[in-house]
Enzyme design. Structure first.
Site, PDB file in Angstrom:
ATOM      1  N   GLY A  82       7.350 -18.083  -8.647  1.00 38.51           N
ATOM      2  CA  GLY A  82       7.495 -17.114  -8.348  1.00 38.51           C
ATOM      3  C   GLY A  82       8.566 -16.272  -8.385  1.00 38.51           C
ATOM      4  O   GLY A  82       9.696 -16.850  -7.883  1.00 38.51           O
TER       5      GLY A  82
ATOM      6  N   SER B 231       3.307 -17.176   2.124  1.00 41.14           N
ATOM      7  CA  SER B 231       2.407 -17.844   3.017  1.00 41.14           C
ATOM      8  C   SER B 231       2.738 -17.500   4.547  1.00 41.14           C
ATOM      9  O   SER B 231       2.230 -17.749   5.314  1.00 41.14           O
ATOM     10  CB  SER B 231       2.587 -19.440   2.926  1.00 41.14           C
TER      11      SER B 231
ATOM     12  N   HIS C 287       0.399 -17.548  -5.659  1.00 42.68           N
ATOM     13  CA  HIS C 287       0.136 -18.713  -5.975  1.00 42.68           C
ATOM     14  C   HIS C 287      -0.897 -18.697  -7.169  1.00 42.68           C
ATOM     15  O   HIS C 287      -0.791 -19.642  -8.295  1.00 42.68           O
ATOM     16  CB  HIS C 287      -0.187 -19.796  -4.958  1.00 42.68           C
TER      17      HIS C 287
END
Ligand code: PAF
Length: 283
Positions: free
Chosen positions: A150, A189, A40
């Site tokens: 991404g 994540s 990120h």
């Protein structure tokens, strides 16, 4: 605790962003669901380089989770995220509530066809409608000049590019290369939900895909190589493989053998964690 401006309503977001636009500043948007990692932060750094005012968003979008257990397990850590965003150079963070994004009676969905026929389209019914809907809203709320996503979520990136083009949204979509751990695992994540044992197995995903890529790039028929990769993932300890597919990077439709522009895509489950990855096979 570093200081960063946080807004939680669309009105407050516009009240900050619109004067910046009037001053002629280029607005860069980095949409996230929080639980930020280096991947990120690369998006934020890219937006920082390409624009004058960087807006990051943190919103765990219920519309894009097809399993409520997955939504409940999604990691959240707003205080750490705000610190990381401040340290990386974001100017403003938009953290709306579910009620702010989807007020009572909300009834609209954005759907991109074709690009969602394969891979995560069938594997996660409703997922891309949820993504396309929330990203359209974030675009109309923040009115950015560019937005960074991404390449790890390559199908999502292509869906957003198509949706932006089809809806004539005047926003440049910037794809940012996947950031990987030293052992090759793509940062996500969801990795923080892996146990120590699962984390070791997870590293086998890029390794097994790497072997398949070497064979595919040499021009061999895809089917037996993809079958062998699926079997290798199960043998390595993955509980379930959703897909290992060779696809054209523009249409995201499966290919029988590699050709220029082909990419390898995989999704597999380890306990309660679902991992995805993709790599170019031929440029
Ligand atoms: O990639 C993500 O984190 C999400 O899908 C996005 C783009 C922020 C939309 O909720």
């Amino acid at each position: 605790m570093l200081k960063i401006d946080v807004v939680r309503s669309v009105a407050a977001l516009r009240a900050v962003v619109r004067p910046q636009k009037r001053e002629g500043k280029r607005i860069g948007l980095v949409p996230t669901m929080g639980a930020l990692h280096q991947g990120h932060l690369e998006l934020v750094k890219t937006a920082r380089r390409m624009s004058d005012f960087v807006v990051a968003t943190i919103f765990v979008n219920p519309l894009q989770f097809n399993a409520s257990a997955d939504l409940a397990a999604y990691p959240r850590d707003e205080a750490t995220d705000l610190n990381l965003l401040a340290a990386t150079g974001a100017d403003l963070v938009f953290v709306p509530s579910v009620g702010e994004m989807y007020p009572k009676g909300f009834a609209t969905q954005v759907r991109v066809t074709g690009l969602t026929d394969h891979l995560d389209g069938p594997a996660r019914p409703g997922h891309f409608e949820g993504v396309a809907t929330v990203v359209t809203k974030l675009f109309t709320q923040a009115e950015p000049d560019l937005a960074c996503f991404g390449e790890k979520d390559f199908q999502q990136l292509q869906v957003i590019r198509r949706m932006t083009r089809d809806l004539d949204l005047p926003i440049e979509i910037v794809g940012v290369p996947t950031v990987r751990e030293p052992d090759g695992l793509a940062m996500s994540s969801r990795n923080r939900n892996l146990s120590e044992a699962e984390r070791k197995i997870a590293a086998r995903l890029p390794e097994i895909l790497g072997r398949a890529i070497a064979q595919l790039a040499a021009g061999a028929p895809a089917a037996p190589i993809l079958d062998a990769a699926r079997a290798a993932l199960l043998a390595a300890g993955f509980d379930r493989v959703d897909y290992v597919e060779l696809c054209d990077r523009d249409t995201l439709h499966p290919l029988a053998a590699a050709r220029p522009g082909s990419r390898l895509f995989a999704a597999a489950h380890l306990g309660r964690t679902r991992l995805i990855d993709n790599w170019p096979v031929l440029p």
